[in-house]
Design an enzyme around this catalytic site. Structure first.
Site, short mmCIF file in Angstrom:
data_model
loop_
_atom_site.label_atom_id
_atom_site.label_comp_id
_atom_site.label_asym_id
_atom_site.label_seq_id
_atom_site.Cartn_x
_atom_site.Cartn_y
_atom_site.Cartn_z
CD GLN A 36 -2.96 -77.51 4.22
OE1 GLN A 36 -3.46 -77.91 3.18
NE2 GLN A 36 -2.69 -76.24 4.41
NE ARG A 94 -9.37 -80.03 -3.63
CZ ARG A 94 -8.27 -79.35 -3.85
NH1 ARG A 94 -8.29 -78.03 -3.92
NH2 ARG A 94 -7.12 -79.97 -4.02
CG HIS A 139 -3.58 -81.25 -0.47
ND1 HIS A 139 -4.72 -80.66 -0.97
CD2 HIS A 139 -2.79 -80.24 -0.07
CE1 HIS A 139 -4.62 -79.35 -0.86
NE2 HIS A 139 -3.45 -79.06 -0.30
CG ASN A 183 -3.60 -79.42 -3.99
OD1 ASN A 183 -4.57 -78.84 -4.47
ND2 ASN A 183 -2.71 -78.82 -3.21
CD GLU A 184 -1.69 -75.29 -4.89
OE1 GLU A 184 -0.63 -75.14 -4.26
OE2 GLU A 184 -2.57 -74.42 -4.97
CG ASN A 324 -5.90 -75.40 -6.31
OD1 ASN A 324 -6.99 -75.88 -6.57
ND2 ASN A 324 -5.08 -75.95 -5.44
CE1 TYR A 326 -5.30 -69.69 -1.77
CE2 TYR A 326 -4.70 -71.24 -3.49
CZ TYR A 326 -5.27 -70.98 -2.25
OH TYR A 326 -5.81 -72.00 -1.50
CD GLU A 396 -6.37 -75.26 -2.57
OE1 GLU A 396 -5.59 -74.34 -2.24
OE2 GLU A 396 -6.06 -76.46 -2.57
C1 NOJ Z 1 -2.80 -74.21 -1.88
C2 NOJ Z 1 -2.63 -75.52 -1.19
O1 NOJ Z 1 -3.33 -76.49 -1.91
C3 NOJ Z 1 -3.08 -75.51 0.26
O2 NOJ Z 1 -2.62 -76.68 0.85
C4 NOJ Z 1 -2.54 -74.28 0.94
O3 NOJ Z 1 -2.84 -74.28 2.30
C5 NOJ Z 1 -3.12 -73.07 0.26
N1 NOJ Z 1 -2.65 -73.04 -1.09
C6 NOJ Z 1 -2.72 -71.76 0.90
O4 NOJ Z 1 -1.36 -71.60 0.85
#
Ligand code: NOJ
Length: 523
Positions: A36, A94, A139, A183-184, A324, A326, A396
């Protein structure tokens, strides 16, 4: 009388302030990931990964048809990133390692020296400025060669990943004490294989999510064990995985059992095997999948079984819980004739259920990011209740926006989620730190450069990729400095935030309550 009023007022105001302060050792960070931000997609010996292939190919469905070829150009501008981290006062930063930058052919037979040096420089500079480097090993950017061999549904990936992890530890573990393996994983497995809308663009919702789920857990466990046996005794660091459960509530009380099963589907499938005392799949999910698979005519459950050795290999492979978080959703059973969706992952198809957003939950100005700050606390409570007294690191949390400059939503988001984290800590849950996604705007996967998450704005039309702090950067810097969620006086527009956010109501009612109490005292 006046004295009494003053005393009551100051006690209450102090209580209000303390309500959202953080303990002295609490750490604040910000995060990014290699694909990213780095760019330099073919710099030096770097190998190709699945995002290079996807964005360069005809199936690029990124909204603005962009790629991470240059992104924030952090491959060249990493010193500016460290400057920003320092300016914010971050305790840690991170970032992730690009597997194919370190190992162009994906295996340890070829290590790219420039790749090695890139991360060495970044780590050393961070340490020089007293910022702890936190590394994510994976990631989303799988080396293409490994995808060609089946990627995350090939069981051999557990060893491929563990070997890569070993190389990374051998290079950086002397200085990096906090690691995340993957990650995720639920995006990696559930989202990708259910929708086919993310590289490698393979839609195979029947077995894909579950094979991947199992392999991810094995890969994580092997990488954790290598660290635990060979590196922890010397370097005393720790390793975990960054899970990303969406908090799920019942749409109405009669759907409480359904919501609980959905949580086990989303959070439990990636946590229970690692964090529970017994290990293995969450029993309710195992049972549901066995019955469902039989009904569908399969001779075995679509959820692959673990051998006793595999259960033991995975069980207990954590040093903390990387979370993480959101957003949240509510769940209810699907009505006859109704389509499942738009959210078709996190088990909704298997549960024949619909995930929705209540109208009262505000959305930010981008995509489907729904603000439900209480969700983070409820998620922490659920995990704490299920798996006991573990340490959490929020790896996150952040706010998507479309607009470049008005980032009041981002301030509101960070503030209100942090408040819930602080309440969780006061309830006795051990949360040791919080990470904003993201340090700066970057390549937001399928949303390209249209969706922004940055504390710093990045001008992607500028060859120098100029980075500028947003109001949220000032806000977060103040949070770090004061260890409270209070607004500094130099943040503008705060009125707007309190005018149109649900927090406004609670702040308002709090003040009314204060007023009534004081009035009663005066009387
Ligand atoms: C979680 C992800 O780990 C990250 O790569 C992404 O940009 C963010 N969410 C926002 O969508």
């Amino acid at each position: 009388m006046t004295f009494r009023v003053l005393v009551v007022f100051s006690v209450l105001c102090t209580a209000q302030c303390l309500a959202h302060s953080f303990p002295p050792g609490f750490k604040f960070g910000a995060a990014t990931s290699a694909y990213q931000i780095e760019g330099g997609w073919n710099a030096s010996g770097k190998g190709r990964n699945i995002w290079d292939t996807f964005t360069h190919g005809t199936s690029n469905i990124v909204v603005d048809k962009s790629s991470g070829d240059i992104a924030c150009d952090s491959y060249h501008l990493w010193q500016q990133d460290v400057n920003m981290a320092e300016e914010l006062g971050l305790d840690f930063y991170r970032f992730s390692i690009s597997w194919s930058r370190l190992l162009p052919k994906a295996f340890a037979n070829e290590i790219d020296e420039d790749g090695v040096a890139y991360y060495n420089n970044l780590i050393n500079e961070l340490l020089k400025r007293n910022i702890e480097p936190v590394i994510t090993l994976y990631h989303y950017d799988l080396p293409q060669i490994l995808q060609d061999l089946g990627g995350w549904v090939n069981p051999l990936i557990a060893d491929w990943f563990a070997n890569y992890a070993k190389v990374a530890y051998s290079l950086y573990a002397d200085r990096v004490k906090t690691w995340l393996t993957i990650n995720e994983p639920s995006i990696l497995c559930d989202y990708i294989f259910t929708t086919g809308m993310f590289p490698p663009m393979i839609k195979e919702p029947v077995l894909g999510p579950y094979l991947c789920n199992k392999n991810v857990l094995l890969a994580h466990a092997k990488a954790w064990r290598i660290y635990d046996e060979e590196y922890k005794p010397v370097f005393k660091g720790r390793v975990s995985i960054a899970n990303n459960p969406v908090w799920i509530e019942p749409a109405s009380p009669e759907h409480a059992n359904l919501a609980e099963l959905a949580r086990e589907f989303g959070a439990g499938r990636y946590s229970h095997p690692i964090y529970s005392k017994k290990g293995g799949w969450p029993p309710s999910v195992e049972k549901h999948m066995a019955i469902l698979s039989k009904k569908q005519g399969y001779s075995e459950s679509r959820l692959p079984s673990f051998s006793i050795e595999e259960i033991e290999l995975i069980r207990g492979t954590y040093d903390y819980y990387g979370l993480n978080h959101y957003t949240s959703r509510v769940i209810r059973p699907r009505r006859p004739g109704e389509e499942i969706g738009p959210w078709i992952f996190y088990g909704s198809t298997e549960l024949d259920a619909v995930l929705e957003t209540p109208k009262s939950w505000p959305t930010t100005d981008a995509d489907d990011v729904v603000m439900y700050p209480k969700g983070i606390r409820k998620q922490l409570e659920w995990l704490h209740h299920k798996y006991g007294n573990i340490t959490f690191l929020i790896t996150e949390n952040g706010c998507a926006s479309r607009s470049d400059d008005n980032d009041q939503d981002r301030i509101a988001f960070i503030k209100s989620y942090l408040e819930q984290v602080s309440l969780a800590i006061k309830e006795g849950i051990h949360v040791e730190g919080y990470t904003v996604w993201s340090l700066m705007d970057n390549f937001e996967w399928l949303f390209g450069y249209k969706t922004k998450y940055g504390l710093y704005k990045v001008d992607f039309n500028d060859p120098q990729r100029r980075r500028t702090p947003r109001a949220s950067a000032h806000y977060y810097a103040n949070v770090i400095k004061t260890r409270t969620t209070d607004f500094p006086t130099n943040i503008r527009h705060k009125k707007k935030y309190y005018n149109n956010r649900s927090n406004a109501k609670s702040l308002h009612s709090h003040n009314i309550l204060l007023f009534i109490l004081c009035w009663l005292c005066v009387k």
